[in-house]
Structure formats: structure tokens, C-alpha cells
Design a protein around this motif. Structure first.
Motif: not given
Length: 169
Positions: A63, A65, A67, A82, A84-85, A142-143, A157
Motif C-alpha cells: 500500500l 499512502d 499525504f 491525500e 491511497h493506492y 508511506h508504504t 518512507d
């Protein structure tokens, strides 16, 4: 006529002021680094380069994310922006950012383990840049990766400080 000079167009671009990988998990990555550089005075864009070796295949179990923080009163404050993928969806289906990230990656998912060099990445002149609600900010990525037990583990990150600028072409 405010954005036009005789025969010239305004081009919006994202300039990188700082780039930092703050963490990478040594169980999944080796020798990660990120840089941003320009290719001359006539090209004001700083291109992002990320190099590293993945030690496991990475797919939609990852994931991503994102921001966006706005620079206000001399500090970065989290904004409403933000994204999210899932990793493969970002790389293979996203028409805005995916195409600029995945040009140096295999066009399959999951991505096999190996050494990768993501070079010359930038955000293109998008209509969104002209109307974006602020001009200066910090973009955090952030992953996490899903483990066998269903828990998530921190993967990679980083952040990039950006300014939306314009120039005449």
C-alpha cells in the motif's frame, strides 16, 4: 491576458526543494537512495532519481499512502489532499503519476525482485497545477507491505518538498 505574453504560454511545473528517503526496511530493500537534480539552466525542473534493490517481489500487497502538507506560517501542516493506492494499481492504472514512475519498471505485476533505477521522474504540466489550493508543500509517501498473518509492516518512507512554479514558453 494575464497569463499570456505575445505568442507565449504559461507552463506550470513542480520544483523539488528537498528530497529525503527517511526509512527503508532492510528485509525488503538494499542500498536505497534518492536524489533530485536539474539538467541545466534552461530547464528549471529538478528530476527525481531513486535507486535501489528489492529483495522480494512487490505487488498489490504493498500500500502506498501519500499525504500532502501545506507550508503555512513557516511550518508544514497536513492538508485535505491525500491519495491511497495499491502498488500495481498505481503503476499500471494511474494516468497521472503512475506513468512517470513505472517507465523504468517491468510492465508486469508483481514486480520481480532486482535492482531498479527510477530516473528523470517529474510531475508534468497538469491542469490541476494551475488551480491547486496552495503553492508550497511537503509530500509524504508511506508504504507498507501485507505479511502472511494479515498484519502490515513498514516498507519505505520518504518526503519531497515542492513548490508549484510557472514559466513562459
Amino acid at each position: 491576458m494575464e497569463n499570456e505574453q505575445v505568442g507565449l504560454l504559461v507552463i506550470y511545473y513542480v520544483d523539488v526543494e528537498a528530497l529525503n528517503l527517511t526509512y527503508w526496511n532492510p528485509k525488503y530493500y538494499r542500498d536505497c537512495n534518492a536524489t533530485a537534480k536539474r539538467f541545466g539552466r534552461n530547464d528549471p525542473i529538478h528530476y527525481i532519481h531513486i535507486h535501489g534493490e528489492t529483495l522480494v517481489p512487490l505487488g498489490n500487497n504493498v500500500l502506498v499512502d501519500v499525504f500532502v502538507h501545506e507550508f503555512l506560517s513557516n511550518e508544514y501542516r497536513r492538508s485535505f489532499v491525500e491519495m491511497h493506492y495499491k502498488l500495481c494499481d498505481l503503476l499500471l492504472r494511474d494516468n497521472v503519476f503512475g506513468q512517470y514512475i513505472n517507465k523504468d519498471l517491468p510492465k508486469t505485476c508483481p514486480i520481480p525482485k532486482g535492482v531498479y533505477h527510477l530516473t528523470n521522474m517529474s510531475i508534468p504540466d497538469l491542469p490541476l497545477l494551475k488551480t491547486f489550493p496552495f503553492q508550497k508543500g511537503r509530500v509524504f509517501a508511506h508504504t507498507t507491505i501485507k505479511r502472511e498473518a494479515g498484519t502490515r509492516e513498514r516498507l519505505l518512507d520518504g518526503y519531497v518538498d515542492v513548490v508549484i512554479k510557472q514559466r513562459w514558453r
